[in-house]
Design an enzyme around this catalytic site. Structure first.
Site, PDB file in Angstrom:
ATOM      1  N   GLU A 114       0.805  -1.218   0.000  1.00  0.00           N
ATOM      2  CA  GLU A 114       0.000   0.000   0.000  1.00  0.00           C
ATOM      3  C   GLU A 114       0.834   1.263   0.000  1.00  0.00           C
ATOM      4  OE1 GLU A 114      -2.761  -2.158   3.094  1.00  0.00           O
ATOM      5  OE2 GLU A 114      -3.107   0.004   3.072  1.00  0.00           O
ATOM      6  N   CYS A 133       3.068   8.252   1.592  1.00  0.00           N
ATOM      7  CA  CYS A 133       3.601   7.257   2.527  1.00  0.00           C
ATOM      8  C   CYS A 133       3.775   5.960   1.725  1.00  0.00           C
ATOM      9  CB  CYS A 133       2.560   7.096   3.643  1.00  0.00           C
ATOM     10  SG  CYS A 133       2.898   5.791   4.800  1.00  0.00           S
ATOM     11  N   CYS A 140       5.771  -7.459   7.307  1.00  0.00           N
ATOM     12  CA  CYS A 140       6.852  -6.982   8.187  1.00  0.00           C
ATOM     13  C   CYS A 140       7.161  -8.056   9.213  1.00  0.00           C
ATOM     14  CB  CYS A 140       6.444  -5.700   8.895  1.00  0.00           C
ATOM     15  SG  CYS A 140       7.781  -5.014   9.918  1.00  0.00           S
ATOM     16  N   CYS A 144       4.853  -5.693  15.456  1.00  0.00           N
ATOM     17  CA  CYS A 144       4.247  -4.856  16.505  1.00  0.00           C
ATOM     18  C   CYS A 144       2.757  -5.214  16.566  1.00  0.00           C
ATOM     19  CB  CYS A 144       4.404  -3.376  16.172  1.00  0.00           C
ATOM     20  SG  CYS A 144       6.122  -2.920  15.864  1.00  0.00           S
ATOM     21  N   CYS A 147      -0.191  -3.152  14.876  1.00  0.00           N
ATOM     22  CA  CYS A 147      -0.011  -2.762  13.476  1.00  0.00           C
ATOM     23  C   CYS A 147      -0.602  -3.809  12.535  1.00  0.00           C
ATOM     24  CB  CYS A 147       1.482  -2.579  13.211  1.00  0.00           C
ATOM     25  SG  CYS A 147       1.903  -2.385  11.473  1.00  0.00           S
ATOM     26  N   SER A 245      10.199   4.940  15.780  1.00  0.00           N
ATOM     27  CA  SER A 245       8.940   4.513  16.385  1.00  0.00           C
ATOM     28  C   SER A 245       9.242   4.069  17.813  1.00  0.00           C
ATOM     29  CB  SER A 245       8.332   3.374  15.565  1.00  0.00           C
ATOM     30  OG  SER A 245       7.970   3.877  14.305  1.00  0.00           O
ATOM     31  N   ASN A 321      -4.677   3.540  15.950  1.00  0.00           N
ATOM     32  CA  ASN A 321      -5.761   3.253  15.020  1.00  0.00           C
ATOM     33  C   ASN A 321      -6.104   1.763  15.185  1.00  0.00           C
ATOM     34  OD1 ASN A 321      -7.451   3.251  12.828  1.00  0.00           O
ATOM     35  ND2 ASN A 321      -5.995   4.216  11.447  1.00  0.00           N
ATOM     36  N   CYS A 364      -1.397   2.129   6.451  1.00  0.00           N
ATOM     37  CA  CYS A 364      -0.736   1.200   5.543  1.00  0.00           C
ATOM     38  C   CYS A 364      -0.782  -0.201   6.136  1.00  0.00           C
ATOM     39  CB  CYS A 364       0.698   1.643   5.297  1.00  0.00           C
ATOM     40  SG  CYS A 364       0.799   2.826   3.964  1.00  0.00           S
TER      41      CYS A 364
HETATM   42  N1  SAH Z   1       8.292  -0.126  10.248  1.00  0.00           N
HETATM   43  C1  SAH Z   1       8.566   1.248  10.363  1.00  0.00           C
HETATM   44  C2  SAH Z   1       7.827   2.086   9.330  1.00  0.00           C
HETATM   45  C3  SAH Z   1       6.435   1.692   9.005  1.00  0.00           C
HETATM   46  S1  SAH Z   1       5.263   1.827  10.334  1.00  0.00           S
HETATM   47  C4  SAH Z   1       8.273   1.736  11.761  1.00  0.00           C
HETATM   48  O1  SAH Z   1       7.641   1.020  12.522  1.00  0.00           O
HETATM   49  O2  SAH Z   1       8.696   2.843  12.066  1.00  0.00           O
HETATM   50  C5  SAH Z   1       5.015   3.598  10.341  1.00  0.00           C
HETATM   51  C6  SAH Z   1       4.419   4.163  11.605  1.00  0.00           C
HETATM   52  O3  SAH Z   1       3.038   3.807  11.738  1.00  0.00           O
HETATM   53  C7  SAH Z   1       5.132   3.669  12.845  1.00  0.00           C
HETATM   54  O4  SAH Z   1       5.432   4.706  13.726  1.00  0.00           O
HETATM   55  C8  SAH Z   1       4.097   2.740  13.396  1.00  0.00           C
HETATM   56  O5  SAH Z   1       4.307   2.492  14.729  1.00  0.00           O
HETATM   57  C9  SAH Z   1       2.803   3.440  13.062  1.00  0.00           C
HETATM   58  N2  SAH Z   1       1.621   2.589  13.222  1.00  0.00           N
HETATM   59  C10 SAH Z   1       1.507   1.301  12.851  1.00  0.00           C
HETATM   60  N3  SAH Z   1       0.290   0.822  13.202  1.00  0.00           N
HETATM   61  C11 SAH Z   1      -0.367   1.830  13.811  1.00  0.00           C
HETATM   62  C12 SAH Z   1      -1.661   1.943  14.411  1.00  0.00           C
HETATM   63  N4  SAH Z   1      -2.500   0.916  14.448  1.00  0.00           N
HETATM   64  N5  SAH Z   1      -2.017   3.133  14.929  1.00  0.00           N
HETATM   65  C13 SAH Z   1      -1.176   4.199  14.870  1.00  0.00           C
HETATM   66  N6  SAH Z   1       0.069   4.140  14.325  1.00  0.00           N
HETATM   67  C14 SAH Z   1       0.475   2.972  13.811  1.00  0.00           C
HETATM   68 FE1  SF4 Z   2       6.590  -3.420  11.125  1.00  0.00          FE
HETATM   69 FE2  SF4 Z   2       6.484  -0.769  11.577  1.00  0.00          FE
HETATM   70 FE3  SF4 Z   2       4.264  -2.291  11.640  1.00  0.00          FE
HETATM   71 FE4  SF4 Z   2       6.075  -2.537  13.589  1.00  0.00          FE
HETATM   72  S1  SF4 Z   2       4.853  -0.705  13.110  1.00  0.00           S
HETATM   73  S2  SF4 Z   2       5.068  -4.238  12.501  1.00  0.00           S
HETATM   74  S3  SF4 Z   2       7.955  -2.246  12.463  1.00  0.00           S
HETATM   75  S4  SF4 Z   2       5.518  -1.903   9.874  1.00  0.00           S
END
Ligand code: SAH
Ligand code: SF4
Length: 439
Positions: A114, A133, A140, A144, A147, A245, A321, A364
């Site tokens: 995405e 973005c 990944c 996390c 996510c 992050s 989110n 994303c």
């Molecule tokens: N993997 C990298 C970049 C992609 S994630 C990273 O983690 O930094 C990009 C951002 O979106 C990160 O800060 C991540 O923690 C945040 N993110 C992911 N899922 C989320 C959610 N459900 N609510 C808010 N932010 C989120």
């Molecule tokens: Fe991967 Fe970033 Fe999502 Fe964590 S927040 S699972 S590092 S994409």
């Protein structure tokens, strides 16, 4: 005559194998010298390199067929060697009255990634900007739990052209709307510093004045904390903006929220980020996803202040989110405001983001997760139970008993098995976007 045996019902139920990946490189992944070498190999005069580059980077063409500056036979030869576009198909979902466009891109092997385009109108001293973005991996490995991409697990790294083509697509769509793309953030699917070489080559293509032509300061690379990657990035002395992050300042909680913390603890991540700031003179920003009752207390805020004080850091507080299956919800606006105030009082720069998932990478992974379908209810229930148990351990201040997710080295490549799938907590649901056409 013997009737052929009917296929077993189970075999019929199997999804079709995804198509093999197209091995032709994408033109957007080639440097100027590589295009020149190919042109020479094809016995064409040197000025054709410029024409090929113009077609790739300046025209509105979407395929070799549309590149009318090149003769038809040459177009056919180029098409045999190079893909004009590595994205096979894109579907767009528009939100916020046209200010946000979420794109789901299907790659040659049907993997789904995405990108999200966000338009911010100017005014009140702010310049109009349009930020894209983009994704760096399909899935990944970090896992996390909050996510959507992390819940899908790791699939594969993207090639340079597959990364850059997300931006070429967006630029074509923007041009049609009379707008310009101004910023690119690596905050989509995947951990950019675990696909380091491709991400750096893509960032180079995006900032090369002869290619995509964005300013280096307009590229943000977000990482969950791959320490060797941050150090390597600093050694390249670039002007990229680095975002970390963070999500928790104390190891026990960060072990849960950002599982690679079990390999690179938060103090090491922040030390590497501070060094990056010093080497490059760029301010590092920290993302902090706010989860009610988990990481949004006064004690959490104080731990963030202790960790980041004096570094000139800026913290973005973002309500979670609810895109992944968790037992958690976003912190309330009042709690987020109080948390932000405490950080400010501790001397940190703070932005509290609105609850628009599309403003961050949160969006994303959401569409790909939708395509993967809802995991079975017992699996979701089990995942929630495990997260409740794991957060109770973390909130007692105990480190996670689980190992770090597999495949976090910058040289070793993760196997297809995603992080945490075999660990005690087994949080990754192992859902994959179904191959397109097989749904
Ligand atoms: N993997 C990298 C970049 C992609 S994630 C990273 O983690 O930094 C990009 C951002 O979106 C990160 O800060 C991540 O923690 C945040 N993110 C992911 N899922 C989320 C959610 N459900 N609510 C808010 N932010 C989120
Ligand atoms: Fe991967 Fe970033 Fe999502 Fe964590 S927040 S699972 S590092 S994409």
């Amino acid at each position: 005559m013997i009737e052929p045996a009917a296929p077993l019902p189970a075999a019929r139920a199997l999804p079709p194998a995804p198509p093999a990946r197209d091995t032709r490189p994408g033109v957007a992944g080639l440097a100027e010298a590589e295009v020149a070498a190919l042109v020479q190999e094809l016995g064409e005069p040197p000025f054709r390199s410029r024409q090929v580059a113009d077609a790739a980077w300046r025209s509105t063409a979407g395929d070799w067929d549309e590149v009318t500056t090149l003769a038809r036979p040459l177009r056919a030869t180029l098409a045999e060697r190079l893909r004009f576009d590595t994205v096979a198909a894109t579907t767009i979902r528009v939100a916020d009255g046209g200010a946000t466009e979420k794109a789901l891109h299907r790659l040659s092997d049907s993997r789904l990634v995405e990108s999200v385009l966000m338009h911010y109108p100017g005014g009140a001293g702010r310049r109009e900007r349009t930020t894209l973005c983009i994704s760096s991996q399909a899935g990944c490995a970090v896992g996390c739990p909050f996510c959507a991409t992390g819940e899908l697990g790791f699939d594969r790294d993207l090639e340079v052209a597959e990364i850059v083509d997300q931006a070429r697509h967006a630029r074509r769509r923007q041009a049609a709307a009379g707008r310009h793309l101004t910023n690119v953030v690596f905050m989509g699917m995947g951990e950019p510093l675990l696909n380091f070489d491709a991400v750096l080559d893509a960032a180079a293509a995006l900032t090369d004045p002869e290619r995509f032509g964005l300013g280096a300061r307009h590229i943000t690379i977000s990482t969950s904390g791959v320490v060797p990657g941050i150090e390597r990035l600093a050694r390249t002395r670039p002007q990229w903006t680095l975002a970390i992050s963070l999500h928790a300042a104390r190891d026990p909680l960060r072990d849960l929220l950002v599982p690679l913390n079990r390999r690179w603890p938060v103090a090491d991540v922040v030390a590497a980020a501070r060094a990056y700031g010093q080497e490059t003179g760029r301010r590092v920003s920290y993302e902090y996803v706010m989860i009610e009752g988990i990481n949004d207390t006064a004690a959490d805020a104080d731990a963030v202040v202790r960790l980041l004080r004096g570094s000139g850091a800026h913290v973005n507080c973002i309500p979670m989110n609810p895109v992944a299956h968790t037992p958690w919800r976003a912190s309330t606006p009042a709690r987020i405001a109080a948390f932000g105030e405490r950080l400010r009082a501790g001397g940190l720069g703070v932005t509290v983001r609105r609850n628009r998932g599309q403003e961050v990478g949160a969006a994303c992974g959401q569409l790909a997760a939708e395509q993967a379908g809802e995991p079975p209810a017992p699996m979701v229930a089990r995942r929630r139970e495990l997260l409740v148990a794991a957060s109770a351990i973390a909130l007692r201040g105990e480190r996670s008993p689980d190992p770090a997710p597999a495949g976090l080295g910058t040289s070793e490549r993760p196997a297809r098995a995603p992080a945490l799938s075999g660990g005690r907590h087994a949080l990754v649901a192992r859902r994959r976007p179904a191959p397109a056409g097989g749904r």
